[in-house]
Scaffold this motif. Sequence first.
Motif, short mmCIF file in Angstrom:
data_model
loop_
_atom_site.label_atom_id
_atom_site.label_comp_id
_atom_site.label_asym_id
_atom_site.label_seq_id
_atom_site.Cartn_x
_atom_site.Cartn_y
_atom_site.Cartn_z
N HIS A 164 0.88 -1.20 0.00
CA HIS A 164 0.00 0.00 0.00
C HIS A 164 0.90 1.24 0.00
N THR A 165 1.03 1.81 -1.15
CA THR A 165 2.00 2.88 -1.35
C THR A 165 1.34 4.23 -1.11
N LEU A 166 1.81 4.89 -0.08
CA LEU A 166 1.18 6.16 0.28
C LEU A 166 2.24 7.22 0.52
N HIS A 167 1.84 8.43 0.25
CA HIS A 167 2.74 9.57 0.53
C HIS A 167 2.47 10.03 1.96
N SER A 168 3.50 10.56 2.58
CA SER A 168 3.31 11.01 3.99
C SER A 168 2.25 12.11 4.08
N ASP A 169 2.11 12.90 3.00
CA ASP A 169 1.06 13.93 3.02
C ASP A 169 -0.31 13.30 3.16
N GLU A 170 -0.47 12.17 2.47
CA GLU A 170 -1.77 11.50 2.53
C GLU A 170 -2.01 10.87 3.89
N LEU A 171 -0.91 10.54 4.53
CA LEU A 171 -1.06 9.92 5.86
C LEU A 171 -1.21 10.96 6.96
N ASN A 172 -0.52 12.08 6.79
CA ASN A 172 -0.48 13.07 7.90
C ASN A 172 -1.25 14.36 7.61
N HIS A 188 -5.95 22.95 7.55
CA HIS A 188 -5.67 22.74 8.97
C HIS A 188 -6.97 22.61 9.77
N LEU A 189 -8.03 23.16 9.21
CA LEU A 189 -9.30 23.10 9.92
C LEU A 189 -10.00 21.76 9.75
N ILE A 190 -9.69 21.10 8.63
CA ILE A 190 -10.38 19.82 8.41
C ILE A 190 -9.46 18.63 8.70
N ARG A 191 -8.23 18.93 9.09
CA ARG A 191 -7.22 17.85 9.28
C ARG A 191 -7.72 16.74 10.21
N PRO A 192 -8.28 17.09 11.38
CA PRO A 192 -8.71 16.00 12.27
C PRO A 192 -9.73 15.09 11.62
N ASN A 193 -10.61 15.71 10.88
CA ASN A 193 -11.66 14.91 10.24
C ASN A 193 -11.08 14.03 9.14
N PHE A 212 -9.41 8.87 6.98
CA PHE A 212 -8.36 8.13 6.28
C PHE A 212 -7.88 6.93 7.11
N ASN A 213 -7.74 7.17 8.39
CA ASN A 213 -7.30 6.07 9.26
C ASN A 213 -8.35 4.97 9.35
N ALA A 214 -9.60 5.39 9.29
CA ALA A 214 -10.66 4.37 9.28
C ALA A 214 -10.57 3.51 8.03
N VAL A 246 -14.36 17.39 4.16
CA VAL A 246 -14.90 18.74 3.95
C VAL A 246 -16.40 18.74 4.17
N GLU A 247 -17.06 17.73 3.62
CA GLU A 247 -18.52 17.67 3.78
C GLU A 247 -18.91 17.63 5.25
N GLN A 248 -18.15 16.87 6.00
CA GLN A 248 -18.50 16.72 7.42
C GLN A 248 -18.10 17.94 8.24
N THR A 249 -17.22 18.76 7.68
CA THR A 249 -16.68 19.86 8.48
C THR A 249 -17.15 21.23 8.02
N SER A 250 -17.58 21.33 6.77
CA SER A 250 -17.73 22.67 6.19
C SER A 250 -18.74 23.53 6.93
N ARG A 251 -19.87 22.97 7.35
CA ARG A 251 -20.89 23.79 8.04
C ARG A 251 -20.34 24.33 9.36
N ARG A 252 -19.66 23.44 10.07
CA ARG A 252 -19.07 23.86 11.33
C ARG A 252 -17.98 24.92 11.08
N LEU A 253 -17.19 24.65 10.00
CA LEU A 253 -16.12 25.58 9.69
C LEU A 253 -16.66 26.95 9.34
N LYS A 254 -17.71 26.93 8.51
CA LYS A 254 -18.28 28.21 8.09
C LYS A 254 -18.78 28.98 9.31
#
Lengths: 297, 735
Positions: A212-220, A243-248, A253-255, B44-52
């Motif tokens: 499974h070949t992944l770039h670190s950007d895709e992982l982190n 940065h605002l959607i990173r946690p999500n 991705f981890n799932a 993005v879909e899951q976050t956008s409303r909250r982000l906005k």
Amino acid sequence: MASQYLKADVLARAEALGIKARQIVEGLRVGDHKSPFRGFSVEFVQHREYVPGDDIRHIDWKSYGRSERYTIKQYEQETNFACHILLDASKSMQYGEGDSNKLEYAKLLTAVISYLVVRQRDSVGLYVFDQKLRIKLPASSSLVQVNTILRTLEEIEPDEKTEIGPLLEQIAETTRRRGLVFVISDAFDEVEPLLKGLRALRYLGHEVTLFHTLHSDELNFPFSGNLKFDGLEIPEEIKTRPHLIRPNYLRIFNAYLEELQKGCNASRIDYVQLETTKPLVEVLPQYLVRRLQMGRG
Amino acid sequence: MSFLNPWMLLGGLAAGIPIALHFLYRARYKPIPWGAMKFLRLAVEQTSRRLKFQELILLIIRTLALLLLALALSRLTTCVGTKGTGPRGEAVDAIFIIDTSYSMNAKEGVQTRLDVAKEAAIKVINGLPAGSTVQIITCSDRATTVGPRSPSNLDQAKLIINGLKATQQATDYLPGLIEAVNAFERTTGNQKEVYLFSDMGRNGWESQSSAIRDKCTEIKNQATLYLVRCANQPIYNVSIIDLKPQTVIPHTGERVPFTVLVKNTSTETVKNLTLSLEVDGKTNEKEDQPIEKIAPGEIRAINLTAKIEEAGWRILTAKLNTDDLPDDNRFSKVLLIRKKVRVLMIDGAPDERDPERSAAFFLGHAILPVPERPAELREKYHVRLSVLRTREVSPSSLNEQDVCILANVPLTGPNALSPEVVRRLTEFVKGGGGLFITGGPNLEPKSYNRGLGSEGEKLLPSDIVDFAIRPENDPVYPDLSSAEPFSFLGKFAEKGSRLNMLKNTDILTYVRVQEPEAGTAQVLMRYTDGSPFILSRRHGDGEILFLTARADRWDWGYLATNPTFIPLVQGVLTQLVERSSSGYNLIAGQTLRYLPNDTNKSYVLTTPPKDSRSPEEKIKLGKPIPVVGSDRNGLIVNETSTAGIYIITPEGEKDGQPFAVNPDPREIEGMDPLTDEVINDLIGFKAIYFGASEESDAITSNTRSKNERTVWILSLVLIFIFGESLWAWYCSKAW
């Protein structure tokens, strides 16, 4: 052999370890590998009860004398094996700069494996695919095969999107002879069809490994600022502040990784995650050591 | 609300920066090729409303923080003018309302309250920040902006203040407050302050309390309201509130009794006063009357006589020796002393066979209480009586009459008074004539109401209902306690007076009238059952008196034979005659109107001196001009704020028409100062009070700094910044 994909330092360490097939594979030539076809070799493995239809020449009469039961002697036989490398050349593999480019990394891995397999007098074949099978090089153990593979790798340009699942089933149908199958892909496909394809290979007795070949950007997902993500495979753009959607993203991705890994484990498919920012020279030996240990165990 | 540094409000434009950045950054995205779009899209879909939402909150907080910062730098102040936007920093637009009602002439030690107010006002001017302006408004029951011409000329403002004189008008703060609000229009600064320098008399606050409350609220919304108390001690004062003839028509040749009403307006007993009455300023013939003591709030009628030597317009002046408030120690009345008072009596029930049964019989004798023989006695008497039957009366009969009496006159039937005469009666009264209507069976309610009542000429003080008939053993009597003290009937109610006998008059039948509506007519006395006995109504310059009892034969009662009947009738005549002079007796501030006979001449007005040190002034009025409400040309004088005698004289001539202007009696009804708490209740908020002797500088400076909201707003900015940081941190470290 003077290909950009055969780097001396990589090859040096890979050769030292060699590739030891963990499973017994069927070979056309006697080699270092054990054949799955027991019965006609010098290295005894076990007895089994005679059943009508067995060649009576293989009845162990000494055993009959002791137990008055017809038993057949079974032997192990070392054989050559066929290694099929399935390389994903879809556009998503284009991500990454320089050495960390996923496709380049995958090509390097392909070259290394090919070289090692041929050097062990085993045969190696190459399948290049994206949405469909683009290139098919049948397995061969000649050294020319390595050259052919290397040339092919150099010519590969990424195209189309990944749709690996159905393709694996298609490849499985054409490679009836059991062997080693290395799938090198970022596997950005639906997990279930992908696993289905891998299971089809596994069903035919192949020992399947998913690199499974992944770039670190895709992982982190380490981005910040205002970015417009242009889809490599599909004409789509997403403007966001990453940065605002990173946690999500990481959660999703981890799932996905977890689901894929669990699926592989459940189907006894060897799952190897390769992060392209880590040099292959470090990663591949680790894999081979682990593989060898598992084979001995 | 206003700003001391309004230009800094432009800094509010910085609030556009986060908004601009918001859109700018949204527009400028760095492209990046990406393979794992599926996961990104999901994220993005899951976050956008909250982000906005988070971004919107951040944007709002940042924008508000910048706006508030600009607001803080512009030095927002509250309770100051909203219209001022000029770059005048801390300069103040001060508006001074200075009470010039006559209670401000009350003594505060060696000064008057007005002097105290002037000193306080000048002290406030001296403490104003550089660049401030002042507008001065004088206020009694009307307000005038007296300057300065250039509000920034503070020296001129001080001169104007020093030159202010009190009027003899009553206190009413409303006009001053209205004028102050109007004065806001003429200000350009950022801070407005309204100062009311006054003794804070109850009358000033309560006369129009609701409107004052509204106006004060309006001022509060635009300015800071300071109430400067200029009174420290109560006023020790007795006031002359009226001067009137008693029950004898003023005439020449002998001393005529007058009643002078005095009232102790202070809270303590005033002792050892002397009241005097003089005619035309002739002190040698004045009569003095000592008043040993007068209790707080007591109104006392003092009897004085005056000798009038000549007929014509005479000026009677009652004077009281000094107390704390000199303005109301003098009361003048201008009276037209006639050689003969001409009375026309219309007999509605003549009886030739038995004249005693005529309606005019007893009235006639009461009007002419002198023997018929010898005839010279009646010739010399100061009343000339003409008696006519109803059919003999024509409209011209009323010419050259001073009083007309309708004695049991029918308005319906063969002996009815003609409608022309009824109409002429209206003109007669309007022109200053007196009308006396007496009761009797001829006062048929319908015809009277239709002829003289509400459906007709509106001369009747109140419409007639019916005749009230009492049982013979249960008569009613005139109720002396109900007598209106300021009318001629007040004399009948005085304790110990022989006129008290009026109360013993049996009345068996009387004309029952409707209770008059307030403001249209007045009940001067009632019967013991509460029904009106005598009513009064003013119409134009004249007056109508209505006696609901019968003044002739005695089958309705025994009024005509009561010993007080003659004084009663004389009192009626006296009041009606005096009333004809009412247009010449004014209250300070009322408009003086004069309709001279010769309209071709130019006239000069001589005004009384404004104070003891000032001379009389002569003002050219010019020729008479058309006057509203009159078909004759006349002269109008609006400036009558100073009490005293005003004389309008044809230019170049010596004798003129006098007018008496007296202090406004409303002032003495509420001179007691209200407390801060009561004023706060009245105006609906807490004003800022200080005494005239206090250091106004400290108080005003403190208030000005309190009004500035910079610290509060900066605190708010800090809270917003802190909130922004917290929120940004919460939103995944968005900074």
